[in-house]
Structures are given as C-alpha cells and as structure tokens.
Design an enzyme around this catalytic site. Structure first.
Site, PDB file in Angstrom:
ATOM      1  N   VAL A  64       0.770  -0.969  -0.001  1.00  0.00           N
ATOM      2  CA  VAL A  64       0.037  -0.084  -0.382  1.00  0.00           C
ATOM      3  C   VAL A  64       0.675   1.132  -0.196  1.00  0.00           C
ATOM      4  O   VAL A  64       0.146   1.704  -0.756  1.00  0.00           O
ATOM      5  CB  VAL A  64      -0.729   0.248   0.757  1.00  0.00           C
ATOM      6  CG1 VAL A  64      -1.948   1.083   1.149  1.00  0.00           C
ATOM      7  CG2 VAL A  64      -2.026  -0.651   1.058  1.00  0.00           C
ATOM      8  N   ARG A 116       3.812   1.942  -0.869  1.00  0.00           N
ATOM      9  CA  ARG A 116       5.443   1.683  -1.981  1.00  0.00           C
ATOM     10  C   ARG A 116       4.202   2.413  -2.927  1.00  0.00           C
ATOM     11  O   ARG A 116       4.661   3.684  -3.482  1.00  0.00           O
ATOM     12  CB  ARG A 116       5.911   0.411  -2.654  1.00  0.00           C
ATOM     13  CG  ARG A 116       6.995   0.336  -0.908  1.00  0.00           C
ATOM     14  CD  ARG A 116       8.262   0.894  -1.281  1.00  0.00           C
ATOM     15  NE  ARG A 116       9.296   0.484  -0.062  1.00  0.00           N
ATOM     16  CZ  ARG A 116       9.783   0.132  -0.124  1.00  0.00           C
ATOM     17  NH1 ARG A 116       9.726  -0.960  -1.246  1.00  0.00           N
ATOM     18  NH2 ARG A 116      10.781  -0.625   0.644  1.00  0.00           N
ATOM     19  N   ARG A 119      -8.827  -5.464  18.288  1.00  0.00           N
ATOM     20  CA  ARG A 119     -10.357  -6.302  18.145  1.00  0.00           C
ATOM     21  C   ARG A 119     -10.957  -5.279  19.249  1.00  0.00           C
ATOM     22  O   ARG A 119     -10.786  -5.013  20.701  1.00  0.00           O
ATOM     23  CB  ARG A 119     -10.709  -7.847  18.508  1.00  0.00           C
ATOM     24  CG  ARG A 119      -9.830  -8.593  17.994  1.00  0.00           C
ATOM     25  CD  ARG A 119     -10.913 -10.334  18.349  1.00  0.00           C
ATOM     26  NE  ARG A 119      -9.674 -11.513  17.516  1.00  0.00           N
ATOM     27  CZ  ARG A 119      -9.577 -11.561  16.119  1.00  0.00           C
ATOM     28  NH1 ARG A 119     -10.805 -11.329  16.106  1.00  0.00           N
ATOM     29  NH2 ARG A 119      -8.690 -12.555  16.194  1.00  0.00           N
ATOM     30  N   GLY A 140     -10.324  -9.483   8.607  1.00  0.00           N
ATOM     31  CA  GLY A 140     -11.519  -9.739   8.493  1.00  0.00           C
ATOM     32  C   GLY A 140     -12.696  -9.157   8.084  1.00  0.00           C
ATOM     33  O   GLY A 140     -12.582  -8.430   8.103  1.00  0.00           O
ATOM     34  N   THR A 144      -6.280 -12.310   6.888  1.00  0.00           N
ATOM     35  CA  THR A 144      -6.771 -13.256   8.249  1.00  0.00           C
ATOM     36  C   THR A 144      -6.756 -14.915   7.222  1.00  0.00           C
ATOM     37  O   THR A 144      -6.382 -14.625   6.191  1.00  0.00           O
ATOM     38  CB  THR A 144      -8.477 -13.592   7.956  1.00  0.00           C
ATOM     39  OG1 THR A 144      -8.715 -14.478   9.494  1.00  0.00           O
ATOM     40  CG2 THR A 144      -9.388 -13.598   6.977  1.00  0.00           C
ATOM     41  N   ASP A 193      -8.077 -17.161   7.869  1.00  0.00           N
ATOM     42  CA  ASP A 193      -9.700 -18.088   7.771  1.00  0.00           C
ATOM     43  C   ASP A 193     -10.043 -18.581   6.648  1.00  0.00           C
ATOM     44  O   ASP A 193     -10.423 -19.890   6.445  1.00  0.00           O
ATOM     45  CB  ASP A 193     -10.460 -17.164   8.886  1.00  0.00           C
ATOM     46  CG  ASP A 193     -10.531 -17.541  10.515  1.00  0.00           C
ATOM     47  OD1 ASP A 193     -10.056 -18.267  10.958  1.00  0.00           O
ATOM     48  OD2 ASP A 193     -10.989 -16.999  10.882  1.00  0.00           O
ATOM     49  N   MET A 219      -7.511 -23.999  13.522  1.00  0.00           N
ATOM     50  CA  MET A 219      -8.310 -22.368  13.994  1.00  0.00           C
ATOM     51  C   MET A 219      -9.394 -22.473  12.689  1.00  0.00           C
ATOM     52  O   MET A 219      -9.670 -22.681  12.093  1.00  0.00           O
ATOM     53  CB  MET A 219      -7.704 -20.995  14.293  1.00  0.00           C
ATOM     54  CG  MET A 219      -7.250 -20.461  15.533  1.00  0.00           C
ATOM     55  SD  MET A 219      -6.286 -19.701  15.280  1.00  0.00           S
ATOM     56  CE  MET A 219      -6.169 -18.879  17.371  1.00  0.00           C
ATOM     57  N   HIS A 265      -2.059 -20.476  18.481  1.00  0.00           N
ATOM     58  CA  HIS A 265      -2.190 -18.886  18.173  1.00  0.00           C
ATOM     59  C   HIS A 265      -0.380 -19.373  17.170  1.00  0.00           C
ATOM     60  O   HIS A 265      -0.145 -18.613  16.447  1.00  0.00           O
ATOM     61  CB  HIS A 265      -1.646 -17.768  19.108  1.00  0.00           C
ATOM     62  CG  HIS A 265      -3.230 -17.379  19.605  1.00  0.00           C
ATOM     63  ND1 HIS A 265      -3.356 -18.449  19.863  1.00  0.00           N
ATOM     64  CD2 HIS A 265      -3.270 -16.506  18.909  1.00  0.00           C
ATOM     65  CE1 HIS A 265      -4.957 -17.270  20.651  1.00  0.00           C
ATOM     66  NE2 HIS A 265      -4.922 -16.854  19.364  1.00  0.00           N
ATOM     67  N   GLN A 273      -0.381 -20.885  14.784  1.00  0.00           N
ATOM     68  CA  GLN A 273      -0.695 -20.526  13.235  1.00  0.00           C
ATOM     69  C   GLN A 273      -1.118 -19.321  12.842  1.00  0.00           C
ATOM     70  O   GLN A 273      -0.723 -18.690  11.265  1.00  0.00           O
ATOM     71  CB  GLN A 273      -2.296 -21.306  13.345  1.00  0.00           C
ATOM     72  CG  GLN A 273      -2.358 -22.256  13.616  1.00  0.00           C
ATOM     73  CD  GLN A 273      -4.283 -23.205  13.900  1.00  0.00           C
ATOM     74  OE1 GLN A 273      -4.944 -24.101  13.112  1.00  0.00           O
ATOM     75  NE2 GLN A 273      -4.326 -23.507  14.981  1.00  0.00           N
TER      76      GLN A 273
HETATM   77  N1  LIG Z   1     -20.579  -5.314  13.709  1.00  0.00           N
HETATM   78  C1  LIG Z   1     -19.908  -3.752  14.044  1.00  0.00           C
HETATM   79  N2  LIG Z   1     -20.240  -2.809  13.625  1.00  0.00           N
HETATM   80  C2  LIG Z   1     -19.067  -2.434  13.941  1.00  0.00           C
HETATM   81  N3  LIG Z   1     -17.280  -3.116  14.020  1.00  0.00           N
HETATM   82  C3  LIG Z   1     -17.115  -3.795  14.228  1.00  0.00           C
HETATM   83  C4  LIG Z   1     -18.500  -4.680  13.413  1.00  0.00           C
HETATM   84  N4  LIG Z   1     -18.232  -6.110  13.667  1.00  0.00           N
HETATM   85  C5  LIG Z   1     -16.705  -5.847  13.579  1.00  0.00           C
HETATM   86  N5  LIG Z   1     -16.215  -5.004  13.638  1.00  0.00           N
HETATM   87  C6  LIG Z   1     -14.665  -3.984  14.248  1.00  0.00           C
HETATM   88  O1  LIG Z   1     -13.996  -4.953  13.236  1.00  0.00           O
HETATM   89  C7  LIG Z   1     -12.477  -5.307  14.305  1.00  0.00           C
HETATM   90  C8  LIG Z   1     -11.954  -6.384  13.674  1.00  0.00           C
HETATM   91  O2  LIG Z   1     -13.509  -8.075  13.929  1.00  0.00           O
HETATM   92  P1  LIG Z   1     -13.245  -9.206  14.321  1.00  0.00           P
HETATM   93  O3  LIG Z   1     -13.017  -8.880  15.908  1.00  0.00           O
HETATM   94  O4  LIG Z   1     -14.284  -9.973  13.849  1.00  0.00           O
HETATM   95  O5  LIG Z   1     -12.022  -9.674  13.217  1.00  0.00           O
HETATM   96  P2  LIG Z   1     -12.079  -9.971  11.955  1.00  0.00           P
HETATM   97  O6  LIG Z   1     -11.950  -9.074  11.030  1.00  0.00           O
HETATM   98  O7  LIG Z   1     -12.774 -10.853  11.442  1.00  0.00           O
HETATM   99  O8  LIG Z   1     -10.718 -10.853  11.929  1.00  0.00           O
HETATM  100  P3  LIG Z   1     -10.284 -12.124  11.994  1.00  0.00           P
HETATM  101  O9  LIG Z   1     -11.038 -13.349  10.723  1.00  0.00           O
HETATM  102  O10 LIG Z   1      -9.271 -12.972  12.193  1.00  0.00           O
HETATM  103  O11 LIG Z   1     -10.730 -12.622  13.471  1.00  0.00           O
HETATM  104  C9  LIG Z   1     -13.256  -5.957  15.779  1.00  0.00           C
HETATM  105  O12 LIG Z   1     -12.358  -5.865  16.706  1.00  0.00           O
HETATM  106  C10 LIG Z   1     -14.692  -4.678  15.407  1.00  0.00           C
HETATM  107  O13 LIG Z   1     -13.351  -3.159  16.305  1.00  0.00           O
HETATM  108  O1  LIG Z   2      -7.271 -15.227  20.774  1.00  0.00           O
HETATM  109  P1  LIG Z   2      -8.234 -13.627  19.564  1.00  0.00           P
HETATM  110  O2  LIG Z   2      -6.656 -13.349  18.510  1.00  0.00           O
HETATM  111  O3  LIG Z   2      -9.184 -13.174  19.738  1.00  0.00           O
HETATM  112  O4  LIG Z   2      -8.202 -15.099  17.611  1.00  0.00           O
HETATM  113  C1  LIG Z   2      -9.080 -16.603  18.062  1.00  0.00           C
HETATM  114  C2  LIG Z   2      -9.785 -16.292  16.628  1.00  0.00           C
HETATM  115  O5  LIG Z   2      -9.209 -15.659  15.734  1.00  0.00           O
HETATM  116  C3  LIG Z   2      -9.101 -16.241  14.398  1.00  0.00           C
HETATM  117  O6  LIG Z   2      -7.733 -16.834  14.495  1.00  0.00           O
HETATM  118  C4  LIG Z   2      -8.934 -15.237  13.011  1.00  0.00           C
HETATM  119  O7  LIG Z   2      -7.388 -14.969  12.996  1.00  0.00           O
HETATM  120  C5  LIG Z   2     -10.015 -17.258  14.145  1.00  0.00           C
HETATM  121  O8  LIG Z   2      -9.844 -18.446  13.870  1.00  0.00           O
HETATM  122  C6  LIG Z   2      -9.834 -17.539  16.070  1.00  0.00           C
HETATM  123  O9  LIG Z   2     -10.928 -18.218  16.595  1.00  0.00           O
END
Ligand SMILES: Nc1ncnc2c1ncn2[C@@H]1O[C@H](COP(=O)(O)OP(=O)(O)OP(=O)(O)O)[C@@H](O)[C@H]1O
Ligand SMILES: O=P(O)(O)OC[C@H]1O[C@](O)(CO)[C@@H](O)[C@@H]1O
Length: 347
Positions: free
Chosen positions: A40, A42, A96, A126, A150, A152, A194, A277, A279
């Site tokens: 992004v 570069r 998060r 994600g 992600t 996943d 995971m 983790h 992974q």
């Molecule tokens: N419904 C929502 N409204 C506003 N913000 C959100 C909502 N859902 C998720 N987010 C924001 O996005 C952040 C990341 O979402 P999440 O923790 O589900 O991880 P992710 O992006 O799905 O990645 P991963 O696949 O690694 O879990 C959340 O901590 C929150 O700040």
């Molecule tokens: O321990 P954390 O950071 O909440 O993340 C766990 C979750 O994040 C993921 O690894 C995705 O990054 C999921 O598969 C898993 O459930």
C-alpha cells in the site's frame, strides 16, 4: 462482483488527484499483513499519494494513534516499510475494538479522519473488520477499500486471504512431526486448527498433511460414522490416524471430540493437540507475500479510480472488488470437490 482489474478501473471515473490514505490492520494478525502494508505504501507513494499508518486497528483510529516515522512525523514513506515483507505479525499492530462496535465509536473515528484530512482508508483484516468498515462509510464520506487479511480464508470475493497459505504450511509442518509419534505409538491424534466459523484451514491442512478425516463446521460430524470408518481402517492395517478438527466444528473442538470418540468406544489410543496461535505467526509464505503485494497495490489503484465500500480480492487470478456487505453476510462454502477428495484419499 466486477470481473477484472481492467473492468474495475474503467468502471470508476479516473481521478488522478493525490490523496492522503490511511492504512491499518484489524482483527487477528495474519502472516503477510506487513507485506500488504508495504505494498500500500509503495504503490501509493509511487502514485504521488501520502500514507498515514494507523496503529491498533479501529482502536487506533479512535485514539488517534498514528505510526510515527524516524523523524517522528505521522507519515509512512517507502523507506519506513523496508525489510518487513518477510516479517510475520504487523508493524502497525492489530486489535479487536469493542468501542468501534458502538455508534459513538464509529462517529469518533469518522470525526478523527476528517480532522486529520484523511481521504481514503485501506483496512486489512477479516469479515468483522469489513463489517466495521461498512458502518464507517455511513458516517464518513472518504473512500474505503479493504484487503483480506486473515488466516481463516472465510471471505467471499477472494479465492484466498492473506495469511491462509502460511497458516496451512505451519499446521502441516506440525502434523508431519506429530505423525512420527502417531506411527511409533500407534495412536490417533486429534489436531485442532483455528476457524471459528470456517473449515477452510482444517480441510486444506487435512489434505496436505494426508490426514484421514477433517471435522468442519460446514458438514455434519457424525461420531458413530467416524468410529466405524476408523475401525475399518484399523482392520486394513492402519496403525495411526490423524483427524484435523476446526475449532468451530459443531461437535466441539478437539477435546470435546476426543471425549465423544472415547464414549463411542473408538479403539485407537488418542491424544489431542491444539495448535492455537502458532498458526497466526511466522514469516509469510511466498504465496502470501505475492497476494499481499498484488492486493495492496490493487487497493491503492482502486482508490485512485474512485472505488469505495469494497474489498480488493483475487478470483481466478484476476483482481476483483466485492462490496463489504457480501463479505460478512454470505458464508464462503468449502469446495465440495476437496471434501470428496479427502474422503477418497482416506481408505
Ligand atoms: N458489527 C460491527 N460494527 C462495527 N465494528 C465491528 C463490527 N464487527 C466487527 N467490528 C470491528 O472489527 C474488528 C475486527 O473484527 P473481528 O474481531 O471479528 O476480526 P476479523 O476482522 O473478522 O478478523 P479475524 O478473521 O482474524 O477474526 C472488531 O474488533 C471491531 O472493532
Ligand atoms: O485469540 P484471538 O486473537 O481472539 O483470535 C482467535 C480467532 O482468530 C482467528 O484466528 C482468526 O484470526 C480465528 O480463527 C480464531 O477463533
């Protein structure tokens, strides 16, 4: 979904104005996020744009926590992303953020973006991250083009997510080692990977590691059927078994499954390993670095072309844009051909 990068670039009206682009990582960290940040930065600097790094995802947006370069300026230049393509985790850190899930949190973030004159954002994360981005665009008129980061691989709009390839490699490597003990002691290993809502990691890992079974949330896990299959394999001379379990399997994770197998009188001596983790860590694979580099660049070019509210992905080797809504309202199905292939290999 637009079908090719050419389609997409001609879809939006061309805009060559320099913009200030914010980039951040959000949700679980994934190998290749750094490569994506580098791309992004570069790509944007090559096009004459300015990049602002935001630390700790949406939390950093709310706290105005910006990446500071060596001169303590809140700008990420080409040299600030040197020597990171091979590093796991993310130099921008991830989080998060509960507060961003409230209306007040989203409004505060939007206000901060206006205050710092940021025109566009590239969130790397994600489906939760893109759910957040879909909320943000309701309160902010800047552009948002995300990149799928992600392990996943659960996002519609891209064949693979950044981090998935490395996570599969890590899990397969661990199983290759477990197999030594499995064979020596004639045991069954339940290996939990995971995947809260998705069996992609489990299925790919099972196939690549030569496991007998993958238990995934997308297909029913039938304990009596598994026990019967295992005893049939034992009768044909099989001495050890590897079962890969997605953490989100409806029968529970590996520990729960071990209990259920025992209750169903599975004859194999069983051990359970939860990879956890490990992974998410480690140096990204070349595939993840390539994907991250292509998508980071494509996200910037899409911003230049006027896109917003979309995730940059790669489908059939073509860069495509997919509306955020699709990434969190639709479940990415597992390829039936791979489910069948695993079954065919397990005899
Ligand atoms: N419904 C929502 N409204 C506003 N913000 C959100 C909502 N859902 C998720 N987010 C924001 O996005 C952040 C990341 O979402 P999440 O923790 O589900 O991880 P992710 O992006 O799905 O990645 P991963 O696949 O690694 O879990 C959340 O901590 C929150 O700040
Ligand atoms: O321990 P954390 O950071 O909440 O993340 C766990 C979750 O994040 C993921 O690894 C995705 O990054 C999921 O598969 C898993 O459930």
């Amino acid at each position: 979904m637009l079908s090719s990068s050419c389609d997409i670039l001609s879809w939006f009206s061309k805009r060559d104005l320099a913009v200030r682009i914010g980039v951040f990582c959000s949700g679980g960290d994934a190998p290749g996020m750094n490569a994506c940040v580098r791309s992004v930065v570069r790509s944007a600097t090559a096009a004459g744009h300015e990049v602002v790094g935001i630390n700790r995802g949406y939390q950093g947006l709310i706290d105005q926590n910006f990446f500071l370069n060596a001169k303590q300026q809140p700008i990420m230049g080409a040299r600030d992303v040197s020597n990171i393509i091979q590093r796991g985790g993310t130099i921008l850190r991830s989080a998060r953020c509960q507060r961003f899930m409230t209306d007040e949190g989203v409004r505060t973030a939007a206000e901060n973006l206006r205050q710092h004159k940021i025109d566009a954002l590239v969130p790397i994360g994600g489906n939760g991250t893109f759910r957040g981005s879909a909320e943000l665009v309701k309160h902010w008129d800047g552009q948002v083009v995300g990149c799928p980061g992600t392990i996943d691989n659960d996002l519609i709009g891209t064949d693979f997510t950044i981090g998935f390839s490395t996570a599969v490699e890590t899990a397969v490597d661990a199983i290759d080692k477990l197999r030594d003990t499995a064979e020596s002691h004639e045991r069954l290993f339940l290996v939990e990977v995971m995947g809260r809502h998705s069996g992609y990691l489990a299925l790919y890992t099972a196939l690549a590691a030569g496991a007998e079974i993958a238990c995934v949330p997308e297909t029913p896990t039938e304990i009596p059927g598994i026990v019967a299959h295992l005893s049939q394999l034992q009768q044909t001379g099989k001495k050890s078994i590897i079962v890969v379990v997605a953490e989100g399997d409806e029968e529970g994770g590996a520990l729960m499954l071990a209990e259920k197998l025992q209750r169903a009188e599975c004859t194999f001596a069983t051990r359970t390993v939860i990879l956890g983790h490990v992974q998410r860590g480690g140096s990204p694979s070349p595939d993840d670095r390539m994907l991250a580099t292509r998508l980071g660049d494509f996200a910037v070019k899409s911003i230049g072309a006027g896109a917003t509210g979309v995730m940059a992905g790669e489908v059939n080797s073509q860069c495509v844009l997919t509306p955020f809504e699709k990434t969190f309202t639709e479940h990415k199905q597992l390829p039936q051909a791979l489910i069948d292939l695993l079954e065919c290999m397990s005899n």
